[in-house]
Scaffold this motif. Structure first.
Motif, PDB file in Angstrom:
ATOM      1  N   ALA A  61     -33.411   1.685  -2.680  1.00 26.65           N
ATOM      2  CA  ALA A  61     -34.341   2.439  -2.310  1.00 26.65           C
ATOM      3  C   ALA A  61     -35.289   2.564  -2.977  1.00 26.65           C
ATOM      4  CB  ALA A  61     -33.572   3.625  -4.009  1.00 26.65           C
ATOM      5  N   SER A  62     -36.359   3.470  -2.369  1.00 30.69           N
ATOM      6  CA  SER A  62     -38.104   3.186  -1.848  1.00 30.69           C
ATOM      7  C   SER A  62     -38.735   4.385  -2.667  1.00 30.69           C
ATOM      8  CB  SER A  62     -38.181   3.415  -0.491  1.00 30.69           C
ATOM      9  OG  SER A  62     -39.600   3.264  -0.230  1.00 30.69           O
ATOM     10  N   HIS A  63     -39.365   4.417  -3.365  1.00 29.35           N
ATOM     11  CA  HIS A  63     -39.849   6.276  -3.636  1.00 29.35           C
ATOM     12  C   HIS A  63     -41.480   6.021  -3.485  1.00 29.35           C
ATOM     13  CE1 HIS A  63     -37.047   4.377  -7.335  1.00 29.35           C
ATOM     14  NE2 HIS A  63     -37.000   5.472  -6.826  1.00 29.35           N
ATOM     15  N   ILE A  64     -41.414   7.245  -3.228  1.00 30.92           N
ATOM     16  CA  ILE A  64     -43.770   7.512  -3.224  1.00 30.92           C
ATOM     17  C   ILE A  64     -44.055   7.583  -4.543  1.00 30.92           C
ATOM     18  CG2 ILE A  64     -44.717   8.798  -1.373  1.00 30.92           C
ATOM     19  CD1 ILE A  64     -42.180   9.379   0.195  1.00 30.92           C
ATOM     20  N   VAL A  65     -45.009   7.163  -5.185  1.00 31.63           N
ATOM     21  CA  VAL A  65     -46.014   7.328  -6.269  1.00 31.63           C
ATOM     22  C   VAL A  65     -46.962   7.820  -6.049  1.00 31.63           C
ATOM     23  CG1 VAL A  65     -45.625   6.043  -8.186  1.00 31.63           C
ATOM     24  CG2 VAL A  65     -43.611   5.628  -6.955  1.00 31.63           C
ATOM     25  N   CYS A  66     -47.437   8.763  -6.721  1.00 30.17           N
ATOM     26  CA  CYS A  66     -48.531   8.791  -7.480  1.00 30.17           C
ATOM     27  C   CYS A  66     -49.466   8.164  -7.752  1.00 30.17           C
ATOM     28  CB  CYS A  66     -49.200  10.306  -7.604  1.00 30.17           C
ATOM     29  SG  CYS A  66     -50.609  10.812  -7.726  1.00 30.17           S
ATOM     30  N   LYS A  67     -50.152   6.854  -7.212  1.00 30.43           N
ATOM     31  CA  LYS A  67     -50.797   5.810  -8.061  1.00 30.43           C
ATOM     32  C   LYS A  67     -52.468   5.855  -8.044  1.00 30.43           C
ATOM     33  CE  LYS A  67     -51.003   1.591  -7.982  1.00 30.43           C
ATOM     34  NZ  LYS A  67     -51.235  -0.188  -7.245  1.00 30.43           N
ATOM     35  N   ASP A  68     -53.298   6.378  -8.626  1.00 32.95           N
ATOM     36  CA  ASP A  68     -55.379   6.338  -8.964  1.00 32.95           C
ATOM     37  C   ASP A  68     -55.237   7.705  -7.888  1.00 32.95           C
ATOM     38  OD1 ASP A  68     -54.710   4.659 -10.629  1.00 32.95           O
ATOM     39  OD2 ASP A  68     -54.781   3.139  -9.091  1.00 32.95           O
ATOM     40  N   GLY A  69     -54.781   8.511  -8.350  1.00 30.57           N
ATOM     41  CA  GLY A  69     -54.644   9.919  -7.378  1.00 30.57           C
ATOM     42  C   GLY A  69     -54.780  10.034  -5.487  1.00 30.57           C
ATOM     43  N   LYS A  70     -53.489   8.909  -5.296  1.00 29.65           N
ATOM     44  CA  LYS A  70     -53.009   8.944  -4.187  1.00 29.65           C
ATOM     45  C   LYS A  70     -51.630   8.364  -4.099  1.00 29.65           C
ATOM     46  CE  LYS A  70     -57.355   6.796  -2.489  1.00 29.65           C
ATOM     47  NZ  LYS A  70     -58.023   4.700  -2.067  1.00 29.65           N
ATOM     48  N   LEU A  71     -51.105   8.533  -3.164  1.00 33.10           N
ATOM     49  CA  LEU A  71     -49.783   8.362  -2.895  1.00 33.10           C
ATOM     50  C   LEU A  71     -49.301   7.453  -2.242  1.00 33.10           C
ATOM     51  CD1 LEU A  71     -48.313  11.849  -1.499  1.00 33.10           C
ATOM     52  CD2 LEU A  71     -48.431  11.134  -3.727  1.00 33.10           C
ATOM     53  N   VAL A  72     -48.283   6.235  -2.720  1.00 34.37           N
ATOM     54  CA  VAL A  72     -48.360   5.343  -2.118  1.00 34.37           C
ATOM     55  C   VAL A  72     -46.817   4.837  -2.256  1.00 34.37           C
ATOM     56  CG1 VAL A  72     -50.276   3.781  -3.031  1.00 34.37           C
ATOM     57  CG2 VAL A  72     -47.871   3.703  -4.447  1.00 34.37           C
ATOM     58  N   GLN A  73     -46.388   3.976  -1.419  1.00 37.89           N
ATOM     59  CA  GLN A  73     -44.580   4.107  -1.238  1.00 37.89           C
ATOM     60  C   GLN A  73     -43.777   2.492  -0.846  1.00 37.89           C
ATOM     61  OE1 GLN A  73     -42.781   5.929   2.130  1.00 37.89           O
ATOM     62  NE2 GLN A  73     -40.169   5.164   1.493  1.00 37.89           N
ATOM     63  N   ASP A  74     -43.661   1.967  -2.044  1.00 40.80           N
ATOM     64  CA  ASP A  74     -43.040   1.202  -2.188  1.00 40.80           C
ATOM     65  C   ASP A  74     -41.873   1.196  -1.283  1.00 40.80           C
ATOM     66  OD1 ASP A  74     -44.796  -0.255  -4.077  1.00 40.80           O
ATOM     67  OD2 ASP A  74     -44.292   0.948  -5.146  1.00 40.80           O
ATOM     68  N   MET A  75     -41.849  -0.321  -0.270  1.00 36.34           N
ATOM     69  CA  MET A  75     -40.999  -0.859  -0.148  1.00 36.34           C
ATOM     70  C   MET A  75     -40.169  -1.916   0.070  1.00 36.34           C
ATOM     71  SD  MET A  75     -41.544   0.644   3.804  1.00 36.34           S
ATOM     72  CE  MET A  75     -41.883   2.748   4.069  1.00 36.34           C
ATOM     73  N   VAL A  76     -38.315  -2.116  -0.149  1.00 35.69           N
ATOM     74  CA  VAL A  76     -37.681  -4.121   0.331  1.00 35.69           C
ATOM     75  C   VAL A  76     -37.319  -4.162   1.355  1.00 35.69           C
ATOM     76  CG1 VAL A  76     -36.167  -5.399  -0.988  1.00 35.69           C
ATOM     77  CG2 VAL A  76     -37.957  -4.224  -2.178  1.00 35.69           C
TER      78      VAL A  76
END
Length: 167
Positions: free
Chosen positions: A124-139
Motif C-alpha cells: 500500500a502507498s500513502h499520499i501524505v501532506c508534508k510541509d504544505g505539499k502532497l507527496v506519495q511514497d511508493m515501493v
C-alpha cells in the motif's frame, strides 16, 4: 513553457533485494524516462540493497505519457545489465493534487493506494501532506526479474507560467 503542465520530482530512496548480476553483487543505478527525457541516479558499488537518496525532476507536458523506471547494473567493459523495470503511476496522486489539499496538518494521510494489476506497487502507498505539499511514497515491484523493489517518493511542482493541473 506554455505547453508544460508542471514538474514531477522523484526521490529515488533505495533498492531492496535487487538481483545479483555480477559474480557476487551488483553496482545498481536507476534510469527514469518520460517521453524523450531521461534522468538517472548515481551508481552504488557492490550493493544489492543500495541507498541512493537521489532526487530527479521531469517536466510534464502530457499526463498520458508513462513514467518508466529501470534499474541497471553498471559494468566497466560490457553493456550495463538490466536489473528490472517498473512503471510509476502518478494518476491517483494527481487527482489529490488537483483537489488542492495542502492546508492539512503535517503528516496527514490523504489517501491509501493499494497494489493492483494496473500499478507496480508491492505494498500500500500513502499520499501524505508534508510541509504544505502532497507527496506519495511508493515501493515499486520490479518486473521481468526474479526479485527487487525500489522505494521512491513523488512530489508535484507547479511552475508559474505553465498550463498547470486542472480539475
Amino acid at each position: 513553457m506554455e505547453s508544460m503542465i508542471g514538474l514531477i520530482k522523484i526521490k529515488v530512496i533505495k533498492g531492496t533485494n535487487l538481483v545479483v548480476k555480477d559474480s557476487t553483487s551488483s553496482d545498481p543505478y536507476v534510469v527514469i524516462t518520460m517521453a524523450s527525457q531521461k534522468v538517472k541516479t548515481r551508481h552504488v558499488k557492490n550493493d544489492c540493497n543500495p541507498r541512493w537518496n537521489d532526487e530527479v525532476t521531469l517536466a510534464v507536458y502530457d499526463l498520458d505519457v508513462p513514467i518508466n523506471l529501470t534499474v541497471y547494473d553498471k559494468d566497466t567493459f560490457t553493456d550495463d545489465d538490466k536489473m528490472g523495470e517498473a512503471q510509476i503511476d502518478i494518476d491517483p496522486y494527481l487527482e489529490y493534487v488537483k483537489a488542492g489539499l495542502t492546508d492539512l496538518p503535517n503528516g496527514s494521510v490523504v489517501a491509501k493506494i493499494h497494489p493492483d494489476r494496473k500499478n507496480c506497487l508491492s505494498d500500500a502507498s500513502h499520499i501524505v501532506c508534508k510541509d504544505g505539499k502532497l507527496v506519495q511514497d511508493m515501493v515499486l515491484r520490479l518486473n521481468n526479474v526474479a526479485t527487487g523493489e525500489v522505494e521512491i517518493q513523488i512530489e508535484w511542482v507547479n511552475v508559474p507560467g505553465s498550463r498547470g493541473l486542472t480539475l
